[in-house]
Design a protein around this motif. Structure first.
Motif, PDB file in Angstrom:
ATOM      1  N   THR A  81     -10.560 -12.111   0.227  1.00 49.75           N
ATOM      2  CA  THR A  81      -9.313 -11.515  -0.640  1.00 49.75           C
ATOM      3  C   THR A  81      -8.249 -10.937  -0.086  1.00 49.75           C
ATOM      4  O   THR A  81      -7.287 -10.815  -0.595  1.00 49.75           O
ATOM      5  CB  THR A  81     -10.245 -10.113  -1.050  1.00 49.75           C
ATOM      6  OG1 THR A  81     -10.618  -9.321  -0.198  1.00 49.75           O
ATOM      7  CG2 THR A  81     -11.529 -10.584  -1.845  1.00 49.75           C
ATOM      8  N   ARG A  82      -8.260 -10.835   1.417  1.00 51.10           N
ATOM      9  CA  ARG A  82      -7.055 -10.170   1.955  1.00 51.10           C
ATOM     10  C   ARG A  82      -6.507 -11.197   2.987  1.00 51.10           C
ATOM     11  O   ARG A  82      -5.219 -11.024   3.303  1.00 51.10           O
ATOM     12  CB  ARG A  82      -7.315  -9.014   3.040  1.00 51.10           C
ATOM     13  CG  ARG A  82      -7.623  -7.778   2.078  1.00 51.10           C
ATOM     14  CD  ARG A  82      -8.162  -6.744   2.873  1.00 51.10           C
ATOM     15  NE  ARG A  82      -8.417  -5.537   2.156  1.00 51.10           N
ATOM     16  CZ  ARG A  82      -9.023  -4.567   2.512  1.00 51.10           C
ATOM     17  NH1 ARG A  82      -9.608  -4.341   3.597  1.00 51.10           N
ATOM     18  NH2 ARG A  82      -9.240  -3.306   1.574  1.00 51.10           N
ATOM     19  N   SER A 129     -13.530  -9.516   2.801  1.00 55.31           N
ATOM     20  CA  SER A 129     -12.337  -9.125   3.131  1.00 55.31           C
ATOM     21  C   SER A 129     -11.349 -10.284   3.669  1.00 55.31           C
ATOM     22  O   SER A 129     -10.250 -10.378   3.054  1.00 55.31           O
ATOM     23  CB  SER A 129     -12.269  -7.971   4.461  1.00 55.31           C
ATOM     24  OG  SER A 129     -11.082  -7.738   4.719  1.00 55.31           O
ATOM     25  N   THR A 185      -4.338  -1.274  10.397  1.00 63.04           N
ATOM     26  CA  THR A 185      -4.200  -2.830   9.654  1.00 63.04           C
ATOM     27  C   THR A 185      -3.510  -3.713  10.755  1.00 63.04           C
ATOM     28  O   THR A 185      -3.703  -4.822  10.544  1.00 63.04           O
ATOM     29  CB  THR A 185      -3.144  -2.700   8.620  1.00 63.04           C
ATOM     30  OG1 THR A 185      -1.851  -2.031   8.903  1.00 63.04           O
ATOM     31  CG2 THR A 185      -3.902  -1.987   7.304  1.00 63.04           C
ATOM     32  N   TYR A 208       0.936  -1.190   0.079  1.00 60.20           N
ATOM     33  CA  TYR A 208      -0.162   0.177  -0.038  1.00 60.20           C
ATOM     34  C   TYR A 208       0.783   1.280  -0.074  1.00 60.20           C
ATOM     35  O   TYR A 208       1.006   1.788   1.032  1.00 60.20           O
ATOM     36  CB  TYR A 208      -0.954   0.004   1.099  1.00 60.20           C
ATOM     37  CG  TYR A 208      -1.994  -1.168   1.281  1.00 60.20           C
ATOM     38  CD1 TYR A 208      -3.276  -0.604   0.683  1.00 60.20           C
ATOM     39  CD2 TYR A 208      -1.776  -2.071   1.853  1.00 60.20           C
ATOM     40  CE1 TYR A 208      -4.174  -1.864   0.770  1.00 60.20           C
ATOM     41  CE2 TYR A 208      -2.659  -3.326   1.831  1.00 60.20           C
ATOM     42  CZ  TYR A 208      -3.805  -2.895   1.259  1.00 60.20           C
ATOM     43  OH  TYR A 208      -4.951  -4.018   1.261  1.00 60.20           O
TER      44      TYR A 208
END
Length: 325
Positions: free
Chosen positions: A241-242, A238, A204, A172
């Protein structure tokens, strides 16, 4: 404490992040310790008009009344197309429609005020100098416009708590809120207002799982009955996908630290926003006191959240939702 939440909620919108709604719910539940004077929407996670509808639907479903103002539909300078292609996920992933399934969608917006969000922000801050804290959990376009419209805005606002910025999170180089409107971020951070920045580096480390949401669901209040169904699909999406087992709850930290400052640790840093063209445009940059800033950089002293106690945060959420009844 008087607060305004400037946001880009996606609750009920397939493929859109939902932590704005969690922040709104906490602010409502924490009344009267927090008085949510207004909500303003901005284009970011969702287009501003869709965010307005999502916020209005949530507030009505929570059973309360809060003025909501429609804000900027595009950034000050940054073209919107690249970010909209990235953020509007409903048709980008074949599993999105299935994941959101029967999740209630936002109702059509109604009674949209004629006053734009930036003007509403400026007028409210001017009416209550030194009393209004702005919780900014979307791109900072509305706040930047307010500083242009009201030269005394930065001086009169009590505090601005911003979820945005990223320093060193792998993968990111830029976060959404600053990336969508880097110029607005630079204007607000250098405005002279008292600012607390809650960057992705800290958020995060938060996590809400389905098990955490189950505990909130068991409270079975009007607010939680309205909120929980809008959070579940994003947790599922989430996690898939994460690969993090749940969802990060970035935005709610901004409200939680107003209620319990011990939820976070902070550090004062000199911060600027990279406005140079390229993939890091919108990146937040830390400067040592004796460093020579890059040409065009305007580092400003900012209180930055460096650590979040996730267990304490989740306990705070459950406690306020239970107390709200």
């Amino acid at each position: 404490m008087r607060i305004v939440i400037d946001c880009d909620p996606g609750n009920g919108v397939p493929g859109a992040n939902v932590d704005d709604g969690l922040a709104l719910a906490l602010a409502v539940a924490a009344h009267p310790e927090l008085t949510l004077e207004a909500i303003t929407t901005v284009s970011g996670n969702t287009p501003s008009a869709l965010g307005f509808a999502a916020a209005q639907t949530l507030i009505e479903n929570f059973g309360t009344e809060v003025p909501i103002y429609l804000g900027a539909e595009r950034a000050l300078v940054e073209p919107p197309e690249r970010w909209r292609t990235h953020l509007d996920r409903e048709d980008a992933d074949a599993t999105v429609t299935e994941t959101w399934g029967s999740t209630p969608r936002p109702r059509a917006a109604h009674d949209v005020p004629g006053i734009p969000a930036a003007q509403a922000l400026g007028e409210l801050v001017r009416a209550y100098p030194g009393e209004v804290t702005i919780v900014a959990i979307g791109p900072l376009t509305n706040l930047a416009l307010a500083t242009r419209l009201f030269p005394d805005f930065a001086r009169n606002v009590a505090r601005i708590v911003i979820m945005g910025g990223v320093f060193e999170v792998e993968g990111y180089p830029v976060d959404t809120n600053f990336g969508v409107d880097p110029d607005a971020a630079a204007i607000v951070l250098s405005s002279g207002a008292r600012i607390t920045l809650v960057p992705m580096d800290a958020t995060t480390t938060t996590l809400m799982t389905h098990a955490d949401l189950d505990r909130i669901e068991r409270l079975d209040t009007r607010l939680t009955r309205a909120l929980v169904p809008t959070l579940r699909p994003w947790i599922t999406y989430s996690a898939r996908t994460r690969g993090i087992g749940g969802m990060w709850i970035h935005d709610v930290v901004t409200v939680a630290l107003l209620l319990d400052p011990g939820t976070v640790d902070t550090r004062d840093l000199d911060i600027s926003v990279d406005l140079l063209p390229g993939p890091t445009r919108g990146r937040t940059v830390r400067w040592a006191p004796d460093a020579l800033p890059a040409p065009g950089a305007a580092p400003a002293p900012i209180e930055v959240v460096t650590r979040i106690d996730n267990a304490r945060l989740l306990t705070l959420l459950t406690g306020w939702f239970a107390a709200h009844g």
